[in-house]
Design a protein around this motif. Structure first.
Motif, PDB file in Angstrom:
ATOM      1  N   PHE A   1       0.735  -1.285   0.004  1.00  0.00           N
ATOM      2  CA  PHE A   1      -0.078  -0.076   0.195  1.00  0.00           C
ATOM      3  C   PHE A   1       0.970   1.355   0.073  1.00  0.00           C
ATOM      4  O   PHE A   1       1.965   1.554   0.681  1.00  0.00           O
ATOM      5  N   ASP A   2       0.312   2.291  -0.750  1.00  0.00           N
ATOM      6  CA  ASP A   2       0.973   3.484  -0.787  1.00  0.00           C
ATOM      7  C   ASP A   2      -0.188   4.633  -0.757  1.00  0.00           C
ATOM      8  O   ASP A   2      -1.246   4.564  -1.204  1.00  0.00           O
ATOM      9  N   ARG A   3       0.390   5.930  -0.624  1.00  0.00           N
ATOM     10  CA  ARG A   3      -0.720   7.075  -0.715  1.00  0.00           C
ATOM     11  C   ARG A   3       0.280   8.229  -0.863  1.00  0.00           C
ATOM     12  O   ARG A   3       1.541   8.413  -0.593  1.00  0.00           O
ATOM     13  N   LYS A   4      -0.337   9.334  -1.777  1.00  0.00           N
ATOM     14  CA  LYS A   4       0.451  10.321  -2.100  1.00  0.00           C
ATOM     15  C   LYS A   4       0.290  11.462  -0.907  1.00  0.00           C
ATOM     16  O   LYS A   4       0.973  12.411  -0.696  1.00  0.00           O
ATOM     17  N   ASP A   5      -0.614  11.258  -0.095  1.00  0.00           N
ATOM     18  CA  ASP A   5      -0.836  12.597   0.605  1.00  0.00           C
ATOM     19  C   ASP A   5      -1.593  11.917   1.919  1.00  0.00           C
ATOM     20  O   ASP A   5      -2.250  10.923   1.939  1.00  0.00           O
ATOM     21  N   PRO A   6      -0.975  12.177   3.279  1.00  0.00           N
ATOM     22  CA  PRO A   6      -1.569  11.744   4.386  1.00  0.00           C
ATOM     23  C   PRO A   6      -3.223  11.746   4.921  1.00  0.00           C
ATOM     24  O   PRO A   6      -3.837  11.081   5.564  1.00  0.00           O
ATOM     25  N   LYS A   7      -3.738  12.876   4.027  1.00  0.00           N
ATOM     26  CA  LYS A   7      -5.108  13.080   4.209  1.00  0.00           C
ATOM     27  C   LYS A   7      -5.940  11.946   3.095  1.00  0.00           C
ATOM     28  O   LYS A   7      -7.332  12.066   3.311  1.00  0.00           O
ATOM     29  N   ASP A   8      -5.085  11.317   2.470  1.00  0.00           N
ATOM     30  CA  ASP A   8      -5.767  10.214   1.618  1.00  0.00           C
ATOM     31  C   ASP A   8      -5.676   8.866   2.037  1.00  0.00           C
ATOM     32  O   ASP A   8      -4.782   8.503   2.916  1.00  0.00           O
TER      33      ASP A   8
END
Length: 408
Positions: A379-386
């Motif tokens: 898992f990965d995400r671009k922004d901590p809010k997402d």
């Protein structure tokens, strides 16, 4: 009505598990005793699973003309998604033996029944859940995701390809890889398997964004490549062939419906086949091509057809073979194409990871479960809010008329 019926149907399907208890939407299905020697931060999990089971229509079934494969969408819809539960149940059975503790709550919610979803979410036990798994369509999922956000509960979307579902909700886990993940996996496979690739990318203006993703990824590797708009230049697709390199056609063309895509696939294969002076060709395109009845499988084999897919009944994968043995043992049939294996992997990943990591799981969800999963997650995400996006997918190849996995 729906909740009282759940006892009957689950009992019918899961007799093979012997003494394992199953409960309706009001109660848990299993209390497991953890092994105290395990490094478990959270000793027990409450998990809510929302499935479109249509149990309120079970009395309409005519078992004297039982044919799920032909009729399940029209008449036997309660069997469509039960395999997701069955796969999850096999995983929980294994995890129980390893000492993990889970209480699973199963709710019958229609694919698009937002009112029923909101009704279930009002149940008192919902706020005690540690994980939500809705196998429903967009609007229903959004209702559950809003609830998850308000109550800080991780929620899994097993099937949607839509990348926007993770936006502005850090508790969402999207299982189906995005187009970016497919591009990354394809480029990584080429890098690992080919020493001197020459890539010819076939596209139309409709696929411009995907083409640009490939362009950036390919140029980072400093490979020889060219992009060809198939609508304009389909008669010039051989001009960039390099006999001194390994030639790879990547087709991302999508004509918008199966009939047009099937015609395009046949056109491309015939063009390749009619050019008798071609060096060896590797063709990477969509998995859907294998479902087109008019395609010549000899040409699929001849041009080393590849595709990416997150889940496939891959009998060259030993973990899948072991899963199938368990599935046959308990349910006396083969698993479906995706739901059973997906339900299995979700439980095999999330239960141990959440129990090991406790509250830190939501910010550090990755754990290596490759050895026990059919297809692992990263898992990965671009922004901590997402929310979190799974980036693992698999490259398959047709070899000797068989589908084999060749890269991840």
């Amino acid at each position: 009505m729906k909740r009282s019926i759940i006892y009957f149907v689950v009992f019918t399907y899961l007799l093979a598990f012997g003494g394992i208890k199953i409960a309706n939407a009001k109660g848990d299905i299993n209390s497991l005793v953890p092994d105290k020697s395990l490094p478990i931060v959270k000793k027990s999990l409450n998990i809510a699973m929302f499935l479109p089971l249509s149990y309120d229509r079970i009395s309409e079934l005519d078992f004297t003309k039982f044919n799920i494969e032909d009729k399940k969408r029209l008449k036997y819809r309660c069997f469509e998604y039960i395999t997701f539960y069955e796969g999850a149940r096999i995983a929980l059975d294994k995890l129980e033996k390893e000492g993990y503790s889970v209480s699973l709550y199963v709710y019958d919610v229609g694919e698009e029944d937002v009112a029923e979803m909101n009704k279930v979410l009002q149940n008192p036990e919902m706020k005690t859940m540690d994980l939500l798994i809705p196998l429903v369509f967009h609007n229903c999922f959004n209702a559950a995701a809003d609830f998850a956000l308000k109550n800080s509960i991780p929620i899994i979307n097993p099937m949607s390809p839509n990348p926007t579902i993770v936006e502005n909700n850090p508790f969402v886990f999207k299982i189906q890889p995005s187009t970016v993940a497919d591009v990354e996996t394809t480029v990584r496979y080429i890098k690992n398997k080919f020493t001197s690739p020459n890539i010819i990318l076939l596209f139309t203006p409709k696929e411009k964004l995907v083409m640009e993703m490939y362009q950036r990824a390919i140029e980072r590797e400093n490979w020889t490549w060219s992009g060809i708009d198939f609508n304009k230049y389909q008669n010039r697709i051989f001009e960039k062939i390099d006999t001194k390199k390994e030639n790879i056609y990547i087709s991302i063309v999508d004509k918008g419906n199966q009939q047009l895509n099937e015609a395009y696939a046949n056109t491309l294969l015939m063009k390749l086949n009619n050019n008798k002076g071609l060096p060896p060709i590797n063709l990477i395109a969509q998995y859907d091509w294998l479902d087109y009845p008019s395609l010549d499988l000899k040409l699929i084999q001849k041009f080393n057809f590849h595709f990416t897919l997150s889940y496939l009944n891959d009998y060259t994968n030993q973990n899948f073979v072991e899963f199938v043995k368990e599935y046959r043992k308990h349910f006396r049939q083969e698993p479906d194409k995706i739901y059973a294996a997906l339900g299995y992997d979700i439980m095999m990943y999330f239960v141990p990871a959440m129990q090991h990591k406790g509250n830190s799981f939501i910010t550090e969800p990755n754990e290596d479960r490759t050895k026990v999963m059919i297809n692992s997650f990263y898992f990965d995400r671009k922004d901590p809010k997402d929310g979190w996006q799974n980036r693992r997918t698999v490259v398959y190849k047709i070899s000797d008329y068989k589908i084999i996995s060749v890269g991840r």
